[in-house]
Write a protein that holds these residues in place. Structure first.
Motif, PDB file in Angstrom:
ATOM      1  N   PHE A   5      17.098  62.525 -31.564  1.00 53.34           N
ATOM      2  CA  PHE A   5      16.224  61.273 -31.814  1.00 53.34           C
ATOM      3  C   PHE A   5      14.900  61.404 -32.283  1.00 53.34           C
ATOM      4  O   PHE A   5      14.366  62.854 -32.198  1.00 53.34           O
ATOM      5  CB  PHE A   5      16.147  60.424 -30.410  1.00 53.34           C
ATOM      6  N   PHE A   6      14.083  60.673 -32.550  1.00 55.50           N
ATOM      7  CA  PHE A   6      12.712  60.648 -33.188  1.00 55.50           C
ATOM      8  C   PHE A   6      11.999  60.281 -32.041  1.00 55.50           C
ATOM      9  O   PHE A   6      12.229  58.998 -31.556  1.00 55.50           O
ATOM     10  CB  PHE A   6      12.680  59.725 -34.365  1.00 55.50           C
ATOM     11  N   LEU A   7      10.887  60.956 -31.767  1.00 50.43           N
ATOM     12  CA  LEU A   7      10.069  60.531 -30.501  1.00 50.43           C
ATOM     13  C   LEU A   7       9.346  59.334 -30.862  1.00 50.43           C
ATOM     14  O   LEU A   7       9.131  58.438 -29.827  1.00 50.43           O
ATOM     15  CB  LEU A   7       9.181  61.510 -30.286  1.00 50.43           C
ATOM     16  N   GLU A   8       8.921  58.785 -32.114  1.00 53.12           N
ATOM     17  CA  GLU A   8       8.292  57.792 -32.299  1.00 53.12           C
ATOM     18  C   GLU A   8       9.139  56.503 -31.983  1.00 53.12           C
ATOM     19  O   GLU A   8       8.530  55.503 -31.582  1.00 53.12           O
ATOM     20  CB  GLU A   8       8.018  57.639 -33.868  1.00 53.12           C
ATOM     21  N   ARG A   9      10.415  56.526 -32.009  1.00 51.63           N
ATOM     22  CA  ARG A   9      11.191  55.553 -31.712  1.00 51.63           C
ATOM     23  C   ARG A   9      11.788  55.686 -30.387  1.00 51.63           C
ATOM     24  O   ARG A   9      12.589  54.466 -30.043  1.00 51.63           O
ATOM     25  CB  ARG A   9      12.472  55.252 -32.899  1.00 51.63           C
ATOM     26  N   GLU A  10      11.451  56.278 -29.522  1.00 52.01           N
ATOM     27  CA  GLU A  10      11.765  56.614 -28.087  1.00 52.01           C
ATOM     28  C   GLU A  10      10.654  56.498 -26.981  1.00 52.01           C
ATOM     29  O   GLU A  10      10.307  57.624 -26.607  1.00 52.01           O
ATOM     30  CB  GLU A  10      12.851  57.736 -27.874  1.00 52.01           C
ATOM     31  N   PRO A  11       9.959  55.368 -26.796  1.00 47.67           N
ATOM     32  CA  PRO A  11       8.735  55.465 -25.861  1.00 47.67           C
ATOM     33  C   PRO A  11       9.321  55.980 -24.594  1.00 47.67           C
ATOM     34  O   PRO A  11       8.333  56.475 -23.923  1.00 47.67           O
ATOM     35  CB  PRO A  11       8.069  54.053 -25.983  1.00 47.67           C
ATOM     36  N   SER A  12      10.419  55.834 -24.051  1.00 46.57           N
ATOM     37  CA  SER A  12      10.827  56.162 -22.851  1.00 46.57           C
ATOM     38  C   SER A  12      11.101  57.438 -22.847  1.00 46.57           C
ATOM     39  O   SER A  12      10.724  57.912 -21.693  1.00 46.57           O
ATOM     40  CB  SER A  12      12.604  55.227 -22.575  1.00 46.57           C
ATOM     41  N   ALA A  13      11.327  58.268 -23.519  1.00 42.21           N
ATOM     42  CA  ALA A  13      11.430  59.627 -23.657  1.00 42.21           C
ATOM     43  C   ALA A  13       9.927  60.259 -23.407  1.00 42.21           C
ATOM     44  O   ALA A  13       9.832  61.256 -22.776  1.00 42.21           O
ATOM     45  CB  ALA A  13      12.080  60.206 -25.002  1.00 42.21           C
ATOM     46  N   ILE A  14       9.065  59.595 -24.156  1.00 43.04           N
ATOM     47  CA  ILE A  14       7.635  60.071 -24.140  1.00 43.04           C
ATOM     48  C   ILE A  14       7.205  59.696 -22.541  1.00 43.04           C
ATOM     49  O   ILE A  14       6.492  60.436 -21.963  1.00 43.04           O
ATOM     50  CB  ILE A  14       6.713  59.272 -24.966  1.00 43.04           C
ATOM     51  N   SER A  15       7.484  58.572 -22.009  1.00 41.56           N
ATOM     52  CA  SER A  15       7.226  58.277 -20.541  1.00 41.56           C
ATOM     53  C   SER A  15       7.757  59.410 -19.701  1.00 41.56           C
ATOM     54  O   SER A  15       7.256  59.665 -18.561  1.00 41.56           O
ATOM     55  CB  SER A  15       7.816  57.040 -20.365  1.00 41.56           C
ATOM     56  N   ARG A  16       8.852  59.663 -20.019  1.00 38.64           N
ATOM     57  CA  ARG A  16       9.706  60.761 -19.253  1.00 38.64           C
ATOM     58  C   ARG A  16       8.856  62.058 -19.296  1.00 38.64           C
ATOM     59  O   ARG A  16       8.832  62.628 -18.071  1.00 38.64           O
ATOM     60  CB  ARG A  16      11.112  60.903 -19.321  1.00 38.64           C
ATOM     61  N   ILE A  17       8.384  62.475 -20.329  1.00 38.41           N
ATOM     62  CA  ILE A  17       7.679  63.538 -20.492  1.00 38.41           C
ATOM     63  C   ILE A  17       6.389  63.704 -19.781  1.00 38.41           C
ATOM     64  O   ILE A  17       5.943  64.512 -18.927  1.00 38.41           O
ATOM     65  CB  ILE A  17       7.488  63.886 -21.993  1.00 38.41           C
ATOM     66  N   ALA A  18       5.545  62.395 -19.899  1.00 37.27           N
ATOM     67  CA  ALA A  18       4.314  62.446 -19.251  1.00 37.27           C
ATOM     68  C   ALA A  18       4.546  62.361 -17.644  1.00 37.27           C
ATOM     69  O   ALA A  18       3.726  62.860 -16.871  1.00 37.27           O
ATOM     70  CB  ALA A  18       3.649  60.882 -19.636  1.00 37.27           C
ATOM     71  N   SER A  19       5.504  61.745 -17.061  1.00 33.36           N
ATOM     72  CA  SER A  19       5.729  61.905 -15.616  1.00 33.36           C
ATOM     73  C   SER A  19       6.227  63.185 -15.221  1.00 33.36           C
ATOM     74  O   SER A  19       5.701  63.475 -14.043  1.00 33.36           O
ATOM     75  CB  SER A  19       6.637  60.738 -15.280  1.00 33.36           C
ATOM     76  N   MET A  20       6.827  63.993 -16.075  1.00 26.49           N
ATOM     77  CA  MET A  20       7.212  65.149 -15.599  1.00 26.49           C
ATOM     78  C   MET A  20       5.812  66.146 -15.447  1.00 26.49           C
ATOM     79  O   MET A  20       5.910  66.947 -14.623  1.00 26.49           O
ATOM     80  CB  MET A  20       8.304  65.830 -16.529  1.00 26.49           C
ATOM     81  N   LEU A  21       5.059  65.929 -16.522  1.00 21.42           N
ATOM     82  CA  LEU A  21       4.143  66.902 -16.567  1.00 21.42           C
ATOM     83  C   LEU A  21       2.823  67.070 -15.405  1.00 21.42           C
ATOM     84  O   LEU A  21       2.500  65.897 -15.211  1.00 21.42           O
ATOM     85  CB  LEU A  21       3.247  66.769 -17.958  1.00 21.42           C
ATOM     86  N   PRO A  22       2.346  67.894 -14.914  1.00 22.65           N
ATOM     87  CA  PRO A  22       1.453  67.844 -13.930  1.00 22.65           C
ATOM     88  C   PRO A  22       0.022  67.269 -14.692  1.00 22.65           C
ATOM     89  O   PRO A  22       0.011  67.464 -15.927  1.00 22.65           O
ATOM     90  CB  PRO A  22       1.065  69.252 -13.469  1.00 22.65           C
ATOM     91  N   PRO A  23      -1.074  66.787 -13.892  1.00 24.94           N
ATOM     92  CA  PRO A  23      -2.209  66.138 -14.639  1.00 24.94           C
ATOM     93  C   PRO A  23      -2.706  67.548 -15.207  1.00 24.94           C
ATOM     94  O   PRO A  23      -2.884  68.812 -14.917  1.00 24.94           O
ATOM     95  CB  PRO A  23      -3.147  65.761 -13.454  1.00 24.94           C
ATOM     96  N   GLY A  24      -3.157  67.373 -16.663  1.00 23.69           N
ATOM     97  CA  GLY A  24      -3.954  68.278 -17.438  1.00 23.69           C
ATOM     98  C   GLY A  24      -2.930  69.243 -18.005  1.00 23.69           C
ATOM     99  O   GLY A  24      -3.226  69.946 -18.978  1.00 23.69           O
ATOM    100  N   ALA A  25      -1.554  69.203 -17.775  1.00 28.76           N
ATOM    101  CA  ALA A  25      -0.588  69.913 -18.497  1.00 28.76           C
ATOM    102  C   ALA A  25      -0.209  69.568 -19.791  1.00 28.76           C
ATOM    103  O   ALA A  25      -0.483  68.325 -20.312  1.00 28.76           O
ATOM    104  CB  ALA A  25       0.488  70.202 -17.591  1.00 28.76           C
TER     105      ALA A  25
END
Length: 532
Positions: A292-312
């Motif tokens: 999929f295209f990341l620009e069209r899937e904000p939920s995927a970006i949210s999953r990535i952000a929640s997975m990463l430790p702060p500053g990663a």
């Protein structure tokens, strides 16, 4: 008359043609994953002797006749070489076999036939200065080296399996690329391994000393490379801990939008592992990671952000869309994107050198109107970036983004936006070699990417969907690696860059000087022979 001369003189043309094809095919054993580079000491002399016979049979009268005879021998050798070395390209057409399988014979046969034209033309040109002496080896080596250089430029270029990679399989020999690059290694390889042909020249000619000189040259290169490997200290970049994901995701799933959730589940579970991402500063996912295209899937970006430790930071391949004013269909770029733990896009780099028929079609609109598609099947094809630019990813040295086979083009590695005195700190190569399955292709791809690190004196971060993912230091040594066909992650430190190499500063200056010197010597000896 020597025994090889008698055998070739008595052999019918069909047998000579088969011998040229066989010699070329056996030469492919010098490339990864076999890496049997000594085989060239048999196959390249065979090419020289086949050219001797073809040129002599053509007679001394009629330049074009000699050139045609030499072209035939060279083309057959090249056909065998490229067919045996590139057959695996057909595997890409099996990913969506119902659409593309019918193209396999064309890809497997026509591409080697086309690439063999370079070798045929090189041999034809060499025939103009051909003589029965060791200088003909120099002429042939110069001609083939120039043809290999042109093969990497003309018609978008495809310098895969340049003859120089035979020596690059050995890290001690590969160190010479820091001075002469792959073009210089190609010339040395051709001269050194073709020179034994002079041992079969008629008595009375210089036969042994050129071979001894080449053997001493190879020994000197190996010794100097070993000394560099054992005496050069390479530290780590402080505060950087890398994790590279190799998900081994079947290519057909990367085309299926309905598999988006399972793909994200796989990526996040593998990335976090049993111990999570604590301490990891940079996580790497492969080329075009998402269906999929990341620009069209904000939920995927949210999953990535929640997975990463702060500053990663996540550094991932992802197709990027860019709207076109007045057009319904946006442009699509094969890109590398850096995403923060807050879900922000920190950096982006678009692919510059696209794969013809893979990512775009020549005469795109015309061929699409006829029903032809490129392998990625995006309507309109991917767009290419105008120039290569550095990726400035927080926490990392400035990175050179190389997407997929961009790493095989040595002259295109350095970005166009470098400021005076500025130097990158790492090569970043994200790829997707699963197109080619468990074949020699991914091994050859990795070897070429690794040599770019040695040429430039830069470490290499390489992440693939399924190929060979690795962290490589600026001497080409593998710090960490995931082999072909393995699903998992690897963790490691980022090696420091070395000071700029001679090749990084001056490019192909030394190879150019070697080629000019070699052809000058050959012409001088040829003129002396004619005068005598």
């Amino acid at each position: 008359m020597t025994l090889p001369d008698r055998l070739l003189r008595q052999a019918p043309p069909s047998l000579r043609a088969f011998a040229a094809l066989l010699a070329g095919a056996l030469s492919a054993l010098a490339m990864p994953p076999v890496g049997a580079w000594p085989v060239l000491a048999l196959t390249l002399p065979a090419l020289v002797m086949l050219l001797d016979r073809a040129i002599e049979d053509a007679g001394t009268v009629g330049r074009w006749r000699r050139m045609r005879a030499a072209f035939g021998a060279g083309w057959l050798f090249g056909m065998g070489y490229f067919l045996a070395g590139l057959w695996w390209i057909g595997a890409a057409f099996l990913v969506q076999a119902e659409t593309f399988a019918w193209l396999i014979p064309f890809a497997v046969l026509l591409l080697p036939a086309g690439l063999a034209l370079y070798l045929g033309l090189a041999c034809a040109c060499a025939s103009l200065l051909w003589s029965r002496g060791w200088e003909r080896i120099l002429v042939l080596a110069v001609a083939i080296t120039l043809s290999e250089w042109l093969r990497g430029i003309l018609f978008t270029g495809f310098p895969w399996n340049n003859f120089g990679y035979a020596l690059a399989n050995d890290l001690a020999f590969a160190q010479s690329s820091a001075v002469v690059g792959i073009i210089g290694l190609c010339f040395v390889t051709l001269v050194a391994f073709a020179m034994p042909a002079v041992l079969f020249d008629p008595p009375g000619r210089a036969r042994s000393w050129p071979v001894i000189f080449c053997a001493l040259t190879l020994a000197g290169m190996w010794g100097a490379g070993t000394w560099r490997l054992t005496t050069t200290e390479v530290g780590d970049v402080p505060g950087v801990k890398l994790r590279i994901l190799q998900p081994d995701l079947p290519q057909d799933q990367k085309f299926r939008y309905d598999a988006r959730d399972s793909v994200m589940d796989l990526y996040t579970s593998l990335s976090e592992g049993d111990d999570g991402l604590e301490g990891i500063t940079h996580l790497f996912w492969p080329e075009a990671a998402f269906p999929f295209f990341l620009e069209r899937e904000p939920s995927a970006i949210s999953r990535i952000a929640s997975m990463l430790p702060p500053g990663a930071t996540l550094v991932t391949g992802a197709v990027r869309l860019e709207p076109q004013p007045g057009k319904a269909r946006p442009k699509a770029y094969n890109s590398i994107r850096a995403i923060s733990s807050e879900g922000a896009f920190l950096a982006v780099a678009d692919k510059v050198h696209l794969v013809p028929f893979g990512e775009y079609l020549p005469f795109q609109e015309t061929l699409e109107s006829l029903g032809v598609q490129q392998l990625t099947q995006y309507r309109g094809g991917f767009s290419a970036a105008q120039k290569r630019t550095l990726m400035r990813i927080p926490g990392l040295p400035a990175a050179v983004p190389l997407i997929c086979y961009e790493a095989i083009f040595p002259a295109e590695v350095m970005p166009d936006d470098l400021r005076p005195g500025e130097r990158p700190g790492v090569l970043l190569n994200l790829s997707n070699d699963i197109w080619f399955g468990l074949t020699p292709g991914p091994y050859q791809h990795f070897e070429q990417a690794r040599l770019r690190a040695v040429e430039q004196g830069l470490p290499l971060i390489r992440g693939t969907n399924n190929g060979i993912s690795a962290i490589v230091d600026p001497l080409g040594r593998i710090e960490e690696m995931l082999p072909l066909g393995v699903r998992g992650t690897l963790d490691g430190r980022l090696p420091r860059a070395l000071p700029p190499t001679f090749y990084a500063n001056f490019g192909n200056l030394i190879p150019l000087a070697l080629l000019l010197a070699a052809i000058s010597v050959a012409i001088m000896l040829r003129c002396r022979t004619i005068h005598a």
